[in-house]
Design a protein around this motif. Structure first.
Motif, PDB file in Angstrom:
ATOM      1  N   ASP A 148     -20.391 -30.589  43.587  1.00 52.91           N
ATOM      2  CA  ASP A 148     -20.433 -32.433  43.839  1.00 52.91           C
ATOM      3  C   ASP A 148     -19.778 -32.979  42.076  1.00 52.91           C
ATOM      4  OD1 ASP A 148     -21.763 -32.260  45.710  1.00 52.91           O
ATOM      5  OD2 ASP A 148     -23.879 -32.478  44.307  1.00 52.91           O
ATOM      6  N   ARG A 149     -19.534 -31.955  40.890  1.00 45.87           N
ATOM      7  CA  ARG A 149     -19.442 -32.151  39.843  1.00 45.87           C
ATOM      8  C   ARG A 149     -18.128 -31.908  39.821  1.00 45.87           C
ATOM      9  NH1 ARG A 149     -22.381 -28.288  36.760  1.00 45.87           N
ATOM     10  NH2 ARG A 149     -20.056 -27.004  36.426  1.00 45.87           N
ATOM     11  N   ASP A 150     -17.581 -31.198  39.977  1.00 46.17           N
ATOM     12  CA  ASP A 150     -16.032 -30.899  39.472  1.00 46.17           C
ATOM     13  C   ASP A 150     -14.834 -31.223  41.526  1.00 46.17           C
ATOM     14  OD1 ASP A 150     -16.750 -29.488  37.258  1.00 46.17           O
ATOM     15  OD2 ASP A 150     -17.379 -27.532  38.584  1.00 46.17           O
ATOM     16  N   ILE A 151     -15.227 -31.050  42.456  1.00 42.41           N
ATOM     17  CA  ILE A 151     -14.781 -31.817  43.049  1.00 42.41           C
ATOM     18  C   ILE A 151     -14.835 -33.400  43.881  1.00 42.41           C
ATOM     19  CG2 ILE A 151     -13.836 -30.859  45.425  1.00 42.41           C
ATOM     20  CD1 ILE A 151     -14.910 -27.843  45.221  1.00 42.41           C
ATOM     21  N   LEU A 152     -16.270 -33.139  44.968  1.00 42.45           N
ATOM     22  CA  LEU A 152     -16.560 -34.582  44.851  1.00 42.45           C
ATOM     23  C   LEU A 152     -16.303 -35.874  44.210  1.00 42.45           C
ATOM     24  CD1 LEU A 152     -19.969 -34.797  47.211  1.00 42.45           C
ATOM     25  CD2 LEU A 152     -17.140 -34.402  48.077  1.00 42.45           C
ATOM     26  N   LYS A 153     -16.685 -36.136  42.495  1.00 41.37           N
ATOM     27  CA  LYS A 153     -16.707 -36.667  41.638  1.00 41.37           C
ATOM     28  C   LYS A 153     -15.196 -37.063  41.042  1.00 41.37           C
ATOM     29  CE  LYS A 153     -18.910 -38.135  37.266  1.00 41.37           C
ATOM     30  NZ  LYS A 153     -19.795 -37.367  36.378  1.00 41.37           N
ATOM     31  N   PRO A 154     -15.005 -36.016  40.681  1.00 35.20           N
ATOM     32  CA  PRO A 154     -13.004 -36.300  40.390  1.00 35.20           C
ATOM     33  C   PRO A 154     -12.209 -36.765  41.724  1.00 35.20           C
ATOM     34  CG  PRO A 154     -13.385 -34.097  39.653  1.00 35.20           C
ATOM     35  CD  PRO A 154     -14.755 -34.875  40.726  1.00 35.20           C
ATOM     36  N   LEU A 155     -12.797 -36.508  42.355  1.00 31.20           N
ATOM     37  CA  LEU A 155     -11.551 -36.924  43.625  1.00 31.20           C
ATOM     38  C   LEU A 155     -12.277 -38.276  43.972  1.00 31.20           C
ATOM     39  CD1 LEU A 155     -11.745 -33.746  46.523  1.00 31.20           C
ATOM     40  CD2 LEU A 155      -9.889 -35.211  45.157  1.00 31.20           C
ATOM     41  N   MET A 156     -13.747 -38.910  44.431  1.00 31.77           N
ATOM     42  CA  MET A 156     -13.891 -40.253  44.866  1.00 31.77           C
ATOM     43  C   MET A 156     -13.720 -40.768  43.630  1.00 31.77           C
ATOM     44  SD  MET A 156     -17.294 -38.823  46.594  1.00 31.77           S
ATOM     45  CE  MET A 156     -18.252 -40.455  47.427  1.00 31.77           C
ATOM     46  N   TYR A 157     -13.761 -40.968  42.173  1.00 34.88           N
ATOM     47  CA  TYR A 157     -13.098 -41.388  40.969  1.00 34.88           C
ATOM     48  C   TYR A 157     -11.754 -41.256  40.885  1.00 34.88           C
ATOM     49  CZ  TYR A 157     -18.849 -42.006  40.774  1.00 34.88           C
ATOM     50  OH  TYR A 157     -19.643 -42.387  40.445  1.00 34.88           O
ATOM     51  N   ALA A 158     -11.194 -40.089  41.495  1.00 33.10           N
ATOM     52  CA  ALA A 158      -9.499 -40.139  41.162  1.00 33.10           C
ATOM     53  C   ALA A 158      -8.497 -42.350  41.108  1.00 33.10           C
ATOM     54  CB  ALA A 158      -8.635 -39.593  41.727  1.00 33.10           C
ATOM     55  N   ASP A 159      -9.270 -42.681  39.704  1.00 34.14           N
ATOM     56  CA  ASP A 159      -8.141 -43.977  39.747  1.00 34.14           C
ATOM     57  C   ASP A 159      -7.371 -43.663  39.250  1.00 34.14           C
ATOM     58  OD1 ASP A 159      -9.752 -45.061  40.886  1.00 34.14           O
ATOM     59  OD2 ASP A 159     -11.018 -46.329  39.568  1.00 34.14           O
ATOM     60  N   ARG A 160      -7.104 -42.939  38.102  1.00 37.64           N
ATOM     61  CA  ARG A 160      -5.592 -43.167  37.209  1.00 37.64           C
ATOM     62  C   ARG A 160      -4.479 -42.656  38.287  1.00 37.64           C
ATOM     63  NH1 ARG A 160      -6.611 -40.756  32.051  1.00 37.64           N
ATOM     64  NH2 ARG A 160      -8.860 -40.815  31.561  1.00 37.64           N
ATOM     65  N   PRO A 161      -4.890 -40.859  38.780  1.00 37.79           N
ATOM     66  CA  PRO A 161      -3.122 -40.529  38.691  1.00 37.79           C
ATOM     67  C   PRO A 161      -2.619 -41.197  40.247  1.00 37.79           C
ATOM     68  CG  PRO A 161      -5.320 -39.267  39.098  1.00 37.79           C
ATOM     69  CD  PRO A 161      -6.117 -40.329  38.634  1.00 37.79           C
ATOM     70  N   PHE A 162      -3.219 -42.080  41.356  1.00 40.93           N
ATOM     71  CA  PHE A 162      -3.048 -43.065  42.221  1.00 40.93           C
ATOM     72  C   PHE A 162      -2.648 -44.217  41.458  1.00 40.93           C
ATOM     73  CE2 PHE A 162      -5.909 -40.270  44.174  1.00 40.93           C
ATOM     74  CZ  PHE A 162      -4.985 -39.238  44.700  1.00 40.93           C
ATOM     75  N   GLU A 163      -2.501 -44.495  40.124  1.00 39.84           N
ATOM     76  CA  GLU A 163      -2.393 -46.179  39.322  1.00 39.84           C
ATOM     77  C   GLU A 163      -0.487 -46.021  39.836  1.00 39.84           C
ATOM     78  OE1 GLU A 163      -2.551 -46.420  35.531  1.00 39.84           O
ATOM     79  OE2 GLU A 163      -4.580 -46.999  35.691  1.00 39.84           O
ATOM     80  N   GLY A 164      -0.585 -47.755  40.574  1.00 37.11           N
ATOM     81  CA  GLY A 164       0.353 -48.548  41.214  1.00 37.11           C
ATOM     82  C   GLY A 164       0.752 -47.849  42.256  1.00 37.11           C
ATOM     83  N   MET A 165       0.086 -47.135  42.758  1.00 40.89           N
ATOM     84  CA  MET A 165       0.270 -46.794  43.894  1.00 40.89           C
ATOM     85  C   MET A 165      -0.325 -47.732  45.528  1.00 40.89           C
ATOM     86  SD  MET A 165       0.501 -42.408  44.050  1.00 40.89           S
ATOM     87  CE  MET A 165       1.450 -41.727  42.981  1.00 40.89           C
ATOM     88  N   THR A 166       0.649 -48.082  46.200  1.00 42.17           N
ATOM     89  CA  THR A 166       0.099 -48.661  46.844  1.00 42.17           C
ATOM     90  C   THR A 166      -0.545 -48.248  48.705  1.00 42.17           C
ATOM     91  OG1 THR A 166       1.957 -49.746  47.980  1.00 42.17           O
ATOM     92  CG2 THR A 166       0.651 -50.953  46.792  1.00 42.17           C
ATOM     93  N   ILE A 167       0.788 -47.410  49.156  1.00 39.69           N
ATOM     94  CA  ILE A 167      -0.064 -46.171  50.694  1.00 39.69           C
ATOM     95  C   ILE A 167      -0.253 -44.847  49.648  1.00 39.69           C
ATOM     96  CG2 ILE A 167       1.227 -48.315  52.097  1.00 39.69           C
ATOM     97  CD1 ILE A 167       3.809 -45.838  51.288  1.00 39.69           C
ATOM     98  N   ALA A 168      -0.758 -43.887  50.627  1.00 35.76           N
ATOM     99  CA  ALA A 168      -0.655 -42.830  50.696  1.00 35.76           C
ATOM    100  C   ALA A 168       0.874 -42.425  50.493  1.00 35.76           C
ATOM    101  CB  ALA A 168      -1.595 -42.211  50.902  1.00 35.76           C
ATOM    102  N   PRO A 169       0.905 -41.288  49.386  1.00 34.60           N
ATOM    103  CA  PRO A 169       2.103 -40.922  48.577  1.00 34.60           C
ATOM    104  C   PRO A 169       2.327 -39.180  50.461  1.00 34.60           C
ATOM    105  CG  PRO A 169       0.814 -39.892  47.405  1.00 34.60           C
ATOM    106  CD  PRO A 169      -0.663 -41.465  48.055  1.00 34.60           C
TER     107      PRO A 169
END
Lengths: 587, 363
Positions: A148-169
């Motif tokens: 939960d801590r190391d996989i789910l949480k970072p994945l679901m809260y992953a805002d910063r890496p996808f900044e500026g993208m509108t469609i999935a890379p």
């Protein structure tokens, strides 16, 4: 003239006896050969036995020839057995792969896990772009908190890496982002095989499937239920480390690593078991252990052909040299310090997942009577204890049989007063000494076995009931003589003083054989049995190393550590029997 | 073929095998045989001289064997005197070794039947003894030599310990006067001593197994010297206890010596059964060595598998051991063995060595 010649001609009875003398050993030899053939048909051990009898380290003079003989059989085996290269080839060929289409893959995975209720699937969206993803894990084995801590949480809260993208890379850059910026797990693998990923899930890792990617992430988060290192039950010491192996292989290997810093400790991993696969680790010191020995052990591990290796005892029985011998040719131990000491002598150890018992090979006879404590204590007490143990082993083996032979055959040997007192105490006993001794020996073995099985609080009570009451009552009832009770008790205590439990069992087993031999031939029978035992031990080899090693050429040095243990500074050399690469222990 | 010697033994091992081959059942009777021949207490000098003589013959045999490193006598004899003669000689030697083995079995049977197990059938005693020997011999010379080394500390300790205790009944006056009747009787005693010693013929096949055949001379000298110590001890102690007249009237004088005292300060009161059972191990070694030698000879002469020849010789050894009708027959079998040994091993090796030298065979 004829009469003189006829006088020399042996009588018919002698001829028949001679025939009898010939037939019995021939029959035994044929029986053993037949057994060997049968074994060859039934298992792959047979291939090994024919290819390279006696094991790896050359005891005969032509190692080259032996190796050549050995190679084809080992090569043949190698094809069938998987080492740690992953999973079976057949599965790779026929297994289905992930397509990259999320719903389809999810359905496929759910299909194959339909009858596995403990496999859980957690669907979720990654970050703000809402990329579909699913996490597969096993309810009991996966470290849920960590997941939960190391996989789910970072994945679901992953805002910063996808900044500026509108469609999935695209898949490649998405993978890059996830691995490098999001997932907080050190152990990451990839696979596109369905079955392979399932196998990983079933062993406790979490598998992450992301929409649009043909590969799934294998994230190492297993947390099997492990037992902390406790004091080993079967090998208690007064002085020495209080830790024993547990059931987790990685814990056990780390215990060996933690013993001290060395870069030479090699640990080679194998997968054993056809149906239920298990990890097995072969440990040895790279710069000490004889290369041929290591190769031989590896080869034998590859011949293991069984659907499930339940305990290291299975490994032991499947790779030992002589399964007809009463002596164990591989030592089992729960103590990391013992394993380490053996490795430093140039031996090889096998650790198996799921059991606290490690195996040490090759074994020599003296190891059965050694305890690590001999080395931890100062040399004089250590030597005393060792001599004591040899004496105890002797009593444990020959105690009752000497009683039988002295009383039934040679009362003249012991002091007259003692004979008189024994005979007078035996007056009411209605049985011959063999039956008398058997009654007591069998009952004490039953007592011992019962005491082992009983719950702990009742165990000691059992001892009291058995030892005191039955012994006392049996004497008073006139079934056995009090002297015999003493003999049996001393024998039992002596056999408890064996540092190796399984060696004690061997002695117990042989004790009954000597008793019968003594009942037939008296002291002569005891001597014959002793000779037979020695003959067997002399011929026995454990991985090519003679079992009673001390009497082999050039081994005066090894005597320093046999009956007595000399001060450590005198034991400069490793046991020469094992032909270590580096014979000198560095000071 | 399984006839080639595979395993090797070291110098030390060979020496112990050699000692074990010399010291066996002979120690039980040697005091009587020598005293009967000589009639004076000086036989211990005969024993020493016998030891030296057996060293000399042994050295000749070793020299012969050293010309053919890695080959046993049975293999190279054909090269010296031609195949037919060689085969005849080999068979004679095989029979000799077999007969030594049989003699030992029969001695065990007689002694055990007399001292340890009255009433147990003789074949049962022999059979179990021989089966174990067979089992051991299948392990090759290495197994035999290791057994010798394992046995030696046990038997020697007990033997020397018992000898020490027997000093109680020792009277040095029984040994006096030294050379009272001159050197003549001493010479007469050499012959039976020599018979007991054998002539070091085990070296004929042992040399082939040695890691360093160059040291074979050392082996024969050391082995015979150690054996001489044992025999001299036995003879001196027995005569010291019983005097010359007492020794001749006893069948097993050395065992009677052990029977003649009791001690009350140890666990055991009497030692003859103990020594007897320990000595059985020593005899077992001797049996194994000579039985091994016979089987090796047969297999190498006939070019048959070693294991098969072990099996073939097993019943033969038993049958030969049952040929002597009684204990006197047994002793005459022993004497016959000794005489044969002197003929085969005393007189033949030297000419062989000379022929080999002249024909320049071997290195």
């Amino acid at each position: 003239m004829w009469n003189t010649i006829m006088d020399f001609f042996p009588s018919w009875t002698v001829l028949i006896q001679g025939l009898f003398i010939l037939v019995v050993p021939v029959a035994i030899t044929i029986a053993v050969k037949w057994l060997g053939l049968k074994e060859g048909q039934m298992s792959r051990r047979g291939i090994k036995a024919a290819g390279r009898k006696g094991g790896g380290v050359p005891s005969a003079q032509k190692p080259g020839e032996k190796v050549q003989k050995g190679t084809p059989s080992s090569g043949g085996n190698r094809d069938n057995v998987q080492t740690n290269t992953g999973f079976g080839k057949e599965e790779e060929a026929s297994g289905e792969v992930f397509t990259g289409r999320f719903q389809e893959d999810l359905q496929q995975f759910k299909d194959i896990t339909r009858d596995m209720s403990d496999v859980s699937v957690r669907e979720f969206y990654i970050g703000p772009l809402k990329i579909k993803a699913a996490l597969f894990f096993l309810a009991g084995l996966t470290d849920k908190e960590g997941m939960d801590r190391d996989i789910l949480k970072p994945l679901m809260y992953a805002d910063r890496p996808f900044e500026g993208m509108t469609i999935a890379p695209d898949a490649a850059s998405l993978k890059d982002i996830l691995v490098h910026q999001v997932i907080l797990v050190s152990e990451i693998g990839y696979t596109d095989h369905l079955m392979k990923s399932l196998q990983k899930v079933l062993f406790g890792t979490a598998v992450l499937m992301v929409d649009g990617m043909k590969e799934v992430f294998v994230l190492g988060t297993p947390k099997g239920r492990t037992r902390g290192g406790e004091e080993p039950v079967s090998e208690a010491l007064l002085r020495g480390p209080r830790i024993g192996f547990n059931e987790t292989l990685s814990d056990n290997t780390s215990m060996l690593r933690r013993h001290g810093k060395t870069t030479e400790l090699a640990m080679i991993s194998f997968t054993v078991g056809k149906r239920v696969q298990k990890e097995l680790v072969l440990a040895y010191m790279k710069d000490i252990a004889n290369q041929e020995l290591v190769e031989e052990v590896e080869r034998r591990i590859r011949t293991i052909d069984i659907d499930d290796v339940q305990e290291s005892g299975f490994v032991e029985q499947l790779i030992e040299d002589n399964y007809l011998s009463p002596f164990q040719q591989i030592q089992n131990t729960e103590r990391p310090d013992r394993v380490m000491a053996a490795l430093l002598e140039g031996r090889v150890a096998i650790l198996l997942d799921g059991t606290p018992f490690a195996l040490i090979m090759p074994v020599t006879f003296s190891m059965l009577l050694q305890s690590p404590e001999d080395y931890y204590d100062r040399w004089l007490p250590g030597s005393l204890l060792r001599v004591l143990r040899f004496f105890a082993a002797f009593i444990s083996l020959f105690g009752p049989s000497l009683y039988i032979s002295f009383l039934s055959f040679h009362p003249g040997l012991i002091p007259t007063k003692l004979v008189i007192s024994i005979l007078s105490s035996r007056q009411g006993v209605p049985f011959p000494t063999l039956i008398e001794a058997l009654i007591m020996e069998v009952s004490i073995e039953i007592l011992r076995e019962a005491g082992l099985r009983l719950p702990k609080p009742i165990g000691p009570a059992m001892g009291i009931v058995g030892g005191l009451i039955i012994g006392q009552a049996a004497v008073e009832a006139g079934i056995v003589s009090p002297i015999l009770v003493i003999v049996v008790a001393v024998t039992a205590i002596s056999s408890f003083s064996m540092p190796m439990y399984s060696a004690g069992i061997t002695l117990r087993l042989l004790r009954f054989a000597v008793m019968f031999s003594a009942a037939m031939f008296g002291l002569y029978g005891v001597i014959l049995f002793f000779l037979l035992l020695i003959s067997h031990l002399i011929k026995l080899k454990s991985f090519g190393v003679p079992y009673v090693g001390v009497v082999v050429p050039y081994r005066i040095n090894d005597w320093k550590d046999f009956f007595i243990r000399l001060p450590l500074q005198f034991m400069k050399r490793r046991p020469a029997l094992l032909k270590p690469k580096n014979p000198i222990r560095k000071g | 073929m399984d006839t080639k010697p595979r395993d090797q033994i070291t110098t030390g091992q060979t020496m112990i095998v050699m000692v074990n081959y010399i010291v066996g059942a002979g120690i039980l009777t040697l005091p009587r045989t020598t005293v009967e021949a000589a009639g004076t207490p000086d036989v211990w000098i005969s024993v020493i001289l016998g030891g030296i003589a057996s060293m000399l013959t042994g050295i000749i045999m070793v020299k012969l064997c050293q010309r053919f490193p890695g080959e046993s006598f049975f293999q190279f004899i054909g090269k010296i005197i031609g195949k037919p003669l060689g085969v005849c000689l080999n068979i004679a030697i095989v029979v000799y070794f077999l007969s030594i083995a049989s003699y030992e079995v029969r001695t065990v049977q007689e002694v055990t039947g007399f001292f340890l197990l009255e009433g147990t059938p003789a074949w049962a005693i022999d059979a179990s003894f021989m089966w174990i020997a067979l089992y051991l011999c299948r392990g090759g010379i290495n197994a035999v030599s290791r057994l010798c080394r394992l046995i030696v500390p046990i038997t020697w300790t007990i033997f020397l310990g018992v000898c020490l205790i027997s000093l109680e009944v020792f009277d040095v006056n029984n040994l006096r006067p030294v050379l009272g009747e001159g050197i003549g009787p001493v010479w007469k005693g050499i012959m039976p001593a020599e018979v007991t010693f054998t002539l070091g013929e085990a070296m004929l096949f042992l040399t082939a197994f040695m890691e360093k055949p160059k040291k074979a001379v050392k082996v024969i000298i050391g082995g015979t010297a150690i054996a001489t110590v044992f025999y001299v001890l036995a003879v001196v102690l027995t005569i010291g206890a019983f005097s010359v007249d007492g020794v001749t009237t006893r069948t097993w004088p050395f065992l009677d010596l052990i029977r003649s005292f009791e001690v009350d300060y140890l666990i055991f009161e009497r030692f003859e059964s103990l020594l007897m059972s320990i000595w059985i191990m020593q005899i077992f070694c001797l049996f194994c060595i000579s039985f091994y030698g016979a089987a090796l000879g047969l297999s190498q002469t006939m070019n048959r598998k070693f294991h098969n020849s072990l099996f073939v010789l097993l019943p033969l050894a038993y049958i030969i051991s049952q040929l002597p009708p009684n204990i006197n027959g047994l002793f005459s079998l022993g004497a016959m063995n000794g005489n044969w040994a002197i003929v085969i091993f005393g007189f033949v090796p030297l000419p062989l060595l000379i022929i080999a030298y002249l024909r320049r065979v071997g290195s």
